[in-house]
Design an enzyme around this catalytic site. Sequence first.
Site, mmCIF file in Angstrom:
data_model
loop_
_atom_site.group_PDB
_atom_site.id
_atom_site.type_symbol
_atom_site.label_atom_id
_atom_site.label_comp_id
_atom_site.label_asym_id
_atom_site.label_seq_id
_atom_site.Cartn_x
_atom_site.Cartn_y
_atom_site.Cartn_z
ATOM 1 N N THR A 87 48.917 35.386 33.009
ATOM 2 C CA THR A 87 47.472 35.494 33.233
ATOM 3 C C THR A 87 46.799 34.308 32.550
ATOM 4 O O THR A 87 47.277 33.854 31.509
ATOM 5 C CB THR A 87 46.896 36.802 32.674
ATOM 6 O OG1 THR A 87 45.459 36.705 32.651
ATOM 7 C CG2 THR A 87 47.334 37.095 31.249
ATOM 8 N N ILE A 88 45.709 33.825 33.131
ATOM 9 C CA ILE A 88 45.023 32.700 32.477
ATOM 10 C C ILE A 88 44.211 33.182 31.271
ATOM 11 O O ILE A 88 43.790 32.387 30.451
ATOM 12 C CB ILE A 88 44.104 31.921 33.449
ATOM 13 C CG1 ILE A 88 42.961 32.795 33.969
ATOM 14 C CG2 ILE A 88 44.904 31.297 34.577
ATOM 15 C CD1 ILE A 88 41.830 31.987 34.606
ATOM 16 N N ASP A 89 44.001 34.506 31.167
ATOM 17 C CA ASP A 89 43.073 35.020 30.153
ATOM 18 C C ASP A 89 43.604 35.004 28.718
ATOM 19 O O ASP A 89 42.849 35.169 27.773
ATOM 20 C CB ASP A 89 42.654 36.454 30.500
ATOM 21 C CG ASP A 89 41.794 36.496 31.742
ATOM 22 O OD1 ASP A 89 41.152 35.479 32.041
ATOM 23 O OD2 ASP A 89 41.773 37.542 32.422
ATOM 24 N N GLY A 95 46.003 39.342 38.861
ATOM 25 C CA GLY A 95 45.459 38.000 39.098
ATOM 26 C C GLY A 95 46.554 36.946 38.988
ATOM 27 O O GLY A 95 47.370 37.006 38.081
ATOM 28 N N ARG A 148 36.566 38.209 30.969
ATOM 29 C CA ARG A 148 35.696 39.395 30.965
ATOM 30 C C ARG A 148 35.744 40.107 29.615
ATOM 31 O O ARG A 148 34.742 40.542 29.093
ATOM 32 C CB ARG A 148 36.111 40.359 32.083
ATOM 33 C CG ARG A 148 35.009 40.522 33.110
ATOM 34 C CD ARG A 148 35.465 41.279 34.303
ATOM 35 N NE ARG A 148 36.353 40.475 35.123
ATOM 36 C CZ ARG A 148 37.233 40.968 35.986
ATOM 37 N NH1 ARG A 148 37.364 42.253 36.125
ATOM 38 N NH2 ARG A 148 37.976 40.170 36.705
ATOM 39 N N ARG A 181 46.393 43.881 44.270
ATOM 40 C CA ARG A 181 45.979 45.025 43.441
ATOM 41 C C ARG A 181 46.443 46.251 44.212
ATOM 42 O O ARG A 181 46.303 46.316 45.429
ATOM 43 C CB ARG A 181 44.462 45.068 43.273
ATOM 44 C CG ARG A 181 43.850 43.709 42.950
ATOM 45 C CD ARG A 181 43.625 43.487 41.475
ATOM 46 N NE ARG A 181 43.026 42.164 41.270
ATOM 47 C CZ ARG A 181 43.112 41.475 40.145
ATOM 48 N NH1 ARG A 181 43.756 41.957 39.108
ATOM 49 N NH2 ARG A 181 42.539 40.307 40.019
ATOM 50 N N CYS A 182 46.992 47.195 43.543
ATOM 51 C CA CYS A 182 47.543 48.367 44.234
ATOM 52 C C CYS A 182 47.164 49.642 43.490
ATOM 53 O O CYS A 182 47.914 50.117 42.629
ATOM 54 C CB CYS A 182 49.064 48.223 44.334
ATOM 55 S SG CYS A 182 49.885 49.674 45.021
ATOM 56 N N ASP A 228 45.180 37.274 27.154
ATOM 57 C CA ASP A 228 44.767 38.516 26.484
ATOM 58 C C ASP A 228 45.872 39.580 26.424
ATOM 59 O O ASP A 228 45.577 40.771 26.396
ATOM 60 C CB ASP A 228 43.534 39.097 27.205
ATOM 61 C CG ASP A 228 43.814 39.431 28.662
ATOM 62 O OD1 ASP A 228 44.868 39.023 29.179
ATOM 63 O OD2 ASP A 228 42.974 40.109 29.281
ATOM 64 N N VAL A 277 38.301 28.249 40.522
ATOM 65 C CA VAL A 277 38.976 26.966 40.353
ATOM 66 C C VAL A 277 39.874 27.026 39.103
ATOM 67 O O VAL A 277 40.907 26.361 39.025
ATOM 68 C CB VAL A 277 37.929 25.822 40.259
ATOM 69 C CG1 VAL A 277 37.161 25.859 38.967
ATOM 70 C CG2 VAL A 277 38.584 24.473 40.437
HETATM 71 P P1 ADP Z 1 46.348 42.203 35.866
HETATM 72 O O1 ADP Z 1 47.812 42.498 35.842
HETATM 73 O O2 ADP Z 1 46.060 40.763 36.179
HETATM 74 O O3 ADP Z 1 45.635 42.701 34.620
HETATM 75 P P2 ADP Z 1 45.217 44.463 37.381
HETATM 76 O O4 ADP Z 1 44.518 45.041 36.208
HETATM 77 O O5 ADP Z 1 44.499 44.403 38.665
HETATM 78 O O6 ADP Z 1 45.712 42.962 37.115
HETATM 79 O O7 ADP Z 1 46.566 45.279 37.599
HETATM 80 C C1 ADP Z 1 47.482 44.922 38.617
HETATM 81 C C2 ADP Z 1 48.114 46.142 39.200
HETATM 82 O O8 ADP Z 1 48.880 46.827 38.202
HETATM 83 C C3 ADP Z 1 47.168 47.204 39.725
HETATM 84 O O9 ADP Z 1 46.657 46.902 40.999
HETATM 85 C C4 ADP Z 1 48.080 48.417 39.779
HETATM 86 O O10 ADP Z 1 48.946 48.367 40.881
HETATM 87 C C5 ADP Z 1 48.929 48.214 38.504
HETATM 88 N N1 ADP Z 1 48.337 49.017 37.416
HETATM 89 C C6 ADP Z 1 47.237 48.762 36.689
HETATM 90 N N2 ADP Z 1 46.971 49.747 35.802
HETATM 91 C C7 ADP Z 1 47.943 50.682 35.986
HETATM 92 C C8 ADP Z 1 48.239 51.967 35.398
HETATM 93 N N3 ADP Z 1 47.467 52.474 34.431
HETATM 94 N N4 ADP Z 1 49.332 52.628 35.836
HETATM 95 C C9 ADP Z 1 50.109 52.101 36.815
HETATM 96 N N5 ADP Z 1 49.878 50.920 37.411
HETATM 97 C C10 ADP Z 1 48.824 50.214 37.018
#
Ligand code: ADP
Length: 319
Positions: free
Chosen positions: A125-127, A11, A171, A72-73, A129, A250
């Site tokens: 992240t804004i969260d 995010g 969340r 997201r990947c 956390d 927002v």
């Molecule tokens: P955030 O970083 O905001 O918490 P996500 O949870 O969507 O966002 O994670 C972002 C990206 O980080 C995922 O789309 C994925 O590519 C990678 N990622 C998340 N969890 C794992 C994991 N357990 N192992 C490897 N890559 C991860």
Amino acid sequence: MKRIGVLTSGGDSPGMNAAVRAVVRKAIYHNVEVYGIYHGYAGLISGHIEKLELGSVGDIIHRGGTKLYTARCPEFKTLEGQMKGIEQLKKFGIEGIVVIGGDGSYQGAKKLTEHGFPCVGVPGTIDNDIPGTDFTIGFDTALNTVIDAIDKIRDTATSHERTYVIEVMGRHAGDIALWTGLSGGAETILIPEANYDMEDVVARLKRGHERGKKHSIIIVAEGVGSASDVSKQIEEATNLETRVTVLGHVQRGGSPSAFDRVLASRLGARAVELLLEGKGGRCVGIQSNQIVDHDIIEALAQKHTIDLSMYQLSQELSI
Ligand code: ADP
């Protein structure tokens, strides 16, 4: 180390651009080349990687979102995806990377670390956390966005003598709800970290109404449940006219606050220093107003906690 990479993932949050700028400028200051990896881990796998210059990060310190884009990947969660990413890094001659993102992005950085690739996590992240830091980049800006909305809603709540239930992001973490609830003078704050009793919420509202209060504000973190459910329960129990506002995305946008820009600049620069000192597998943060770094694997084993004394205080101030 002569060449490093930087990516933003998960995010977006206001201040990510300021962090990217700090990484690029600090590296170039030390005569190190910087490559931008676009669309997070997706661009790492596909090789969407380009050299960044001093001017590439000009005019972005004040902009929300991320110039490097984010994505997201799910493929990067697989060993095959991670190996493809490391291949690309080798192909471009990149010797270490800075990962700016949230909890999930840190998990990806952890994997790179476990495969022996030098990597430093920057909390974006804004969260709020992420373990290992008191504040994440974007949290302060999000608070100011929410508080601005609460103040505006309060005007209409007072004029119409209504109760407003406002749903904010979070969340798993109630930080946004707690900080905005306390600074917005909310009657009640509902967060995932603390159980609540609807009878107590109702009693509080009734007490306020009886002493002539013209409005009431209730802040609900999305992880607790939907604001409309909370609103229905209140209306049934009190007969007070109750409305719902869900602030949504927002909260993620907007120009970063001065605090977030400074934090992003300090953390981005420190991440580069760590890579240049040969210290991979770290994550940076701010604790007791000091810039710190921790082992990323150990940090991820910790659970983010909220300051429950602030929750207690909010209840005491809204009797
Ligand atoms: P955030 O970083 O905001 O918490 P996500 O949870 O969507 O966002 O994670 C972002 C990206 O980080 C995922 O789309 C994925 O590519 C990678 N990622 C998340 N969890 C794992 C994991 N357990 N192992 C490897 N890559 C991860």
